[in-house]
Design a protein around this motif. Structure first.
Motif, PDB file in Angstrom:
ATOM      1  N   LEU A 177       0.827  -1.206   0.000  1.00 12.45           N
ATOM      2  CA  LEU A 177       0.000   0.000   0.000  1.00 12.45           C
ATOM      3  C   LEU A 177       0.859   1.252   0.000  1.00 12.45           C
ATOM      4  N   ASN A 196      -7.068   4.274  -4.747  1.00 14.04           N
ATOM      5  CA  ASN A 196      -8.158   3.756  -5.586  1.00 14.04           C
ATOM      6  C   ASN A 196      -7.659   2.511  -6.309  1.00 14.04           C
ATOM      7  N   LEU A 197      -7.413   1.458  -5.553  1.00 15.96           N
ATOM      8  CA  LEU A 197      -6.866   0.229  -6.122  1.00 15.96           C
ATOM      9  C   LEU A 197      -7.965  -0.587  -6.791  1.00 15.96           C
ATOM     10  N   ALA A 199     -10.087  -4.018  -7.857  1.00 16.91           N
ATOM     11  CA  ALA A 199     -10.685  -5.042  -7.006  1.00 16.91           C
ATOM     12  C   ALA A 199      -9.756  -6.231  -6.799  1.00 16.91           C
ATOM     13  N   SER A 201      -6.416  -6.282  -6.674  1.00 17.08           N
ATOM     14  CA  SER A 201      -5.386  -5.943  -5.693  1.00 17.08           C
ATOM     15  C   SER A 201      -5.970  -5.888  -4.287  1.00 17.08           C
ATOM     16  N   GLN A 202      -7.135  -5.276  -4.186  1.00 16.24           N
ATOM     17  CA  GLN A 202      -7.756  -5.178  -2.865  1.00 16.24           C
ATOM     18  C   GLN A 202      -8.112  -6.557  -2.304  1.00 16.24           C
ATOM     19  N   SER A 203      -8.398  -7.497  -3.180  1.00 18.43           N
ATOM     20  CA  SER A 203      -8.780  -8.832  -2.736  1.00 18.43           C
ATOM     21  C   SER A 203      -7.653  -9.523  -1.981  1.00 18.43           C
ATOM     22  N   ILE A 205      -4.860  -8.054  -0.805  1.00 20.25           N
ATOM     23  CA  ILE A 205      -4.443  -7.235   0.346  1.00 20.25           C
ATOM     24  C   ILE A 205      -5.390  -7.476   1.519  1.00 20.25           C
ATOM     25  N   PHE A 206      -6.661  -7.665   1.217  1.00 21.46           N
ATOM     26  CA  PHE A 206      -7.624  -7.970   2.271  1.00 21.46           C
ATOM     27  C   PHE A 206      -7.147  -9.148   3.115  1.00 21.46           C
ATOM     28  N   VAL A 261      -9.481  -1.205   2.008  1.00 17.92           N
ATOM     29  CA  VAL A 261      -9.756  -2.119   0.894  1.00 17.92           C
ATOM     30  C   VAL A 261     -11.253  -2.477   0.857  1.00 17.92           C
ATOM     31  N   GLY A 264     -12.189  -5.218  -1.567  1.00 16.21           N
ATOM     32  CA  GLY A 264     -11.785  -6.527  -1.061  1.00 16.21           C
ATOM     33  C   GLY A 264     -12.756  -7.029  -0.015  1.00 16.21           C
TER      34      GLY A 264
END
Length: 482
Positions: A177, A196-197, A199, A201-203, A205-206, A261, A264
């Motif tokens: 991040l 504003n990543l 989906a 990437s956020q998945s 990272i979650f 996230v 995510g």
């Protein structure tokens, strides 16, 4: 300035304790913890509920890479600081009847842990948050490993291994991040909120962040370290772990996971809710089967944390506010109950439910305090547990009626294992272990009375605390839903 004092005073007091001996060390540690609580009360009186952090202090820490020493308190932070500073002096006072080998180190470690806990709750920089996350782990590891039970080394190593692995996942997520922030990179929390990543990437990272928080809470199936650690740790360590430290994981979800996230979260919230509800039922059923009082409370804690986790992942105001008030309530109730178990163990030398009974015949004061804390735990109306569980169940029900109905079983199952435990321990015929059971001492009453007062204060005047966190919770929801 207030936040800085709250952060550094326990660490300074820990250093001073090292130069003291025996009773002087524990009395000084208690006095230092009381002063810390008075500082927190001052902050609560001066605090004006709003979305902006207050009592902030921002200094360059590692300016070449954009890492700052950024601390402050909004409503979410303040409630956790209040819980920490309220419980630590009571936990220290609860340790007075014990004679611990090397008390200077013991009480210094408790105060150092308080610094780590406060640091987690007031940090607004990701790497500063991570630093204090690890600072809080080190003292509790040594407290449990040095002063714990017979299996303390193996059990504490398992706890340490779980936690450190989760922490490393969180660190990797924070580093990623950090490199996504524009221009000269920064680890400031607001910069993370503005990312504003996509989906995908956020998945992932979650999961890197969630694993660290889920282990600390703990959420099913990341809970396997908890029952043994609670059982083998000395009573003050168990109270620190259950009353305050597990709140680090819940706080981390609210502060760092949900708003950073959100895409995510939207991909995995159903799975987390299902795991949380499974944890409620699993923890409750296993608690019913326990013979050891400490293990019963440990599994009870898994059930209660499962409900908190389910509530906050509904991403509605009722669930998040319920999570905030239930963190306070759970910390107060579980600390009091573990202390009462310690009282029973010191007088009878057993925690086996089958080996107890008839205690209430000679202990009117203990029976009353025990019952009040128990009723708070099972969410009797007008007690602290009712407010949190009502809001949490409302939040889960609004998210999904079926999940809300299943989660609602926590009320029935909680009453089963807690009231059954009370009946078998306190009523019935006395036996050789309980025949000469003495009622509470003045020191023990001094620990329990503030806890009982808070059971009724939160139950009767919940808005005292809900009004503090409400603006910050609403701002959080705006960030998540933007």
């Amino acid at each position: 300035m207030v936040t800085a004092l709250l952060l550094f005073w326990p660490a300074a007091a820990a250093l001073l304790v090292l130069f003291l001996k025996g009773n002087t060390a524990k009395k000084f540690a208690f006095g230092a913890a009381i002063l810390e609580f008075l500082l927190a009360l001052y902050a609560m009186v001066q605090f004006e509920p709003s979305v902006a952090p207050q009592f902030t202090l921002v200094k360059d820490w590692i300016p070449s890479v954009g890492i700052t020493f950024s601390i402050g308190m909004d409503g979410i932070s303040l409630l956790m600081v209040f819980l920490t500073t309220f419980l630590v002096p009571l936990i220290i006072l609860a340790s007075f009847p014990h004679s611990y080998k090397n008390p200077t180190a013991f009480y210094a470690l408790i105060l150092l842990m308080q610094t780590g806990l406060i640091g987690v709750f007031v940090s607004f920089d990701a790497f500063l948050f991570y630093f204090f996350w690890e600072v809080a782990l080190i003292p509790i590891y040594f407290i449990a490993a040095v002063w714990g039970g017979e299996r303390r080394i193996a059990i504490t190593f398992k706890f340490f291994l779980y936690t450190i692995i989760g922490s490393l996942f969180m660190l990797v997520g924070f580093i990623y991040l950090y490199f996504q922030t524009p221009g000269n990179h920064t680890s400031d929390i607001n910069a993370f909120y503005q990312l504003n990543l996509d989906a995908s990437s956020q998945s992932w990272i979650f999961w890197f962040l969630f694993l660290a928080f889920a282990i600390k809470m703990p959420v099913f199936p990341f809970h396997t370290w908890q029952p043994d650690t609670y059982t083998e740790s000395p009573a003050p360590a168990t109270m620190l772990l259950s009353g305050i430290m597990l709140k680090m994981g819940i706080y981390g979800v609210i502060r760092w996971l949900l708003p950073v996230v959100p895409l995510g979260v939207s991909q995995w919230d159903v799975l987390v809710l299902v795991l949380s509800v499974i944890g409620i039922i699993y923890g409750s059923i296993i608690a019913i089967r326990q013979r050891d009082l400490k293990r019963l409370l440990a599994y009870s804690s898994i059930a209660h944390v499962g409900l908190i986790a389910a509530g906050i992942f509904t991403l509605n105001e009722q669930g998040l506010q319920g999570g905030m008030i239930q963190m306070l309530s759970h910390g107060i109730n579980v600390t009091g109950l573990f202390f009462i178990i310690d009282i029973i163990y010191r007088r009878t030398h057993t925690r086996d439910i089958e080996g107890l009974g008839g205690i209430t015949q000679s202990t009117p004061a203990l029976s009353i305090y025990f019952m009040i804390l128990l009723l708070g735990t099972v969410a009797l109306p007008l007690t602290n547990g009712f407010v949190g569980e009502f809001l949490l169940l409302m939040g889960v029900y609004n998210y999904n009626a079926w999940l809300g109905a299943i989660a609602g079983l926590t009320i029935i199952l909680g009453a089963v294992y807690m009231l059954r435990m009370f009946q078998r321990v306190m009523f019935g015929e006395q036996n050789p272990a309980t025949a000469n059971f003495k009622d509470l001492t003045r020191t023990e009453k001094a620990v329990l009375i503030p806890l009982v007062v808070m059971v009724f204060w939160i139950g009767l005047h919940p808005n005292t605390f809900l009004s503090i966190s409400e603006p910050s919770i609403n701002q959080l929801l705006n960030i998540i839903n933007r």
